[in-house]
Design a protein around this motif. Sequence first.
Motif, short mmCIF file in Angstrom:
data_model
loop_
_atom_site.label_atom_id
_atom_site.label_comp_id
_atom_site.label_asym_id
_atom_site.label_seq_id
_atom_site.Cartn_x
_atom_site.Cartn_y
_atom_site.Cartn_z
N UNK A 183 46.39 25.79 31.38
CA UNK A 183 46.76 26.03 32.77
C UNK A 183 48.25 26.30 32.93
N UNK A 184 49.08 25.72 32.08
CA UNK A 184 50.52 25.93 32.17
C UNK A 184 50.87 27.39 31.87
N UNK A 185 50.15 28.01 30.94
CA UNK A 185 50.42 29.40 30.61
C UNK A 185 49.91 30.35 31.68
N UNK A 211 39.67 30.50 43.51
CA UNK A 211 40.84 29.92 42.86
C UNK A 211 41.24 30.83 41.71
N UNK A 212 42.47 31.32 41.75
CA UNK A 212 43.02 32.15 40.69
C UNK A 212 44.35 31.54 40.25
N UNK A 213 44.80 31.92 39.08
CA UNK A 213 46.08 31.41 38.56
C UNK A 213 47.05 32.55 38.37
N UNK A 214 48.14 32.52 39.10
CA UNK A 214 49.19 33.52 38.96
C UNK A 214 49.06 34.66 39.96
N UNK A 215 50.19 35.25 40.26
CA UNK A 215 50.24 36.32 41.26
C UNK A 215 49.52 37.58 40.78
N UNK A 216 49.56 37.85 39.47
CA UNK A 216 48.88 39.04 38.94
C UNK A 216 47.37 38.95 39.17
N UNK A 217 46.80 37.78 38.89
CA UNK A 217 45.36 37.61 39.09
C UNK A 217 45.00 37.59 40.57
N UNK A 219 39.59 36.53 35.75
CA UNK A 219 40.48 36.55 36.91
C UNK A 219 40.27 35.31 37.76
N UNK A 220 39.03 34.96 38.06
CA UNK A 220 38.69 33.86 38.96
C UNK A 220 38.39 32.61 38.14
N UNK A 221 39.04 31.52 38.49
CA UNK A 221 38.82 30.26 37.79
C UNK A 221 37.72 29.43 38.44
N UNK A 222 37.60 29.51 39.78
CA UNK A 222 36.59 28.71 40.47
C UNK A 222 36.24 29.37 41.80
N UNK A 223 35.00 29.16 42.23
CA UNK A 223 34.53 29.60 43.55
C UNK A 223 34.40 28.34 44.40
N UNK A 224 35.07 28.33 45.55
CA UNK A 224 35.07 27.16 46.42
C UNK A 224 34.39 27.49 47.74
N UNK A 225 33.48 26.61 48.17
CA UNK A 225 32.85 26.76 49.48
C UNK A 225 33.70 25.99 50.48
N UNK A 226 34.38 26.68 51.37
CA UNK A 226 35.21 26.01 52.36
C UNK A 226 34.46 25.81 53.68
N UNK A 227 33.29 26.37 53.78
CA UNK A 227 32.43 26.17 54.94
C UNK A 227 31.00 26.45 54.53
N UNK A 228 30.09 25.57 54.92
CA UNK A 228 28.68 25.75 54.57
C UNK A 228 27.83 25.26 55.74
N UNK A 229 27.11 26.19 56.37
CA UNK A 229 26.25 25.84 57.50
C UNK A 229 24.87 26.42 57.24
#
Length: 181
Positions: A72-74, A107-113, A169-179
């Motif tokens: 993750x640091x890299x 969730x992505x890591x870094x501005x390029x991604x 590119x994508x590290x995780x998919x997060x559900x911020x709303x679920x109805x």
Amino acid sequence: MAAEEELKVEEGGGGKGKLIIVIAAVVVILGGAAAFFMMGGSDEPVPEEGAQELTLDEEPAAESAPASSGSKADMGTALYVAMPRPFVFNVPGASRDRLVQIKVQLLVRGAEREELAKKHIPLIEGGLLRVFSGANADDLATVAGKEALKVRALQTVQEELNTIVGQKVVENVLFTGFVMQ
């Protein structure tokens, strides 16, 4: 003659009032600008006393494992890319069909991604909608079913972006709303 003197006195007093208002406005503007610059400061957190400060290339001294290329640091800082609109779809259920709305952030890591994810939002939306519409209402009613849906969504997004971009590119998919209705 007395009337003319009164007019001259009134004209002179109005100019001083305007001058005072202008000066007060300038003072307020300068004070606001000074407060903005004083409170702007640095966005870097101040390390506590005794805390070890690390750069992105270093690992903590307590860890003796060698650095891997995927650590993750890299990869950079965590950034979140919000899908522009929520996903709304119907899913079949045992007793009746249900309408589901899911708000998603990636969730992505870094501005390029982050830029890559934003560039390929239509591709990501298509893959997510395909996964979501294949779900079952009875499964989505449980926590395990929602987690399984997130895992399938992450796998789909990573596979589709990997074929186009050639990297994860994508590290995780997060559900911020679920109805579900």
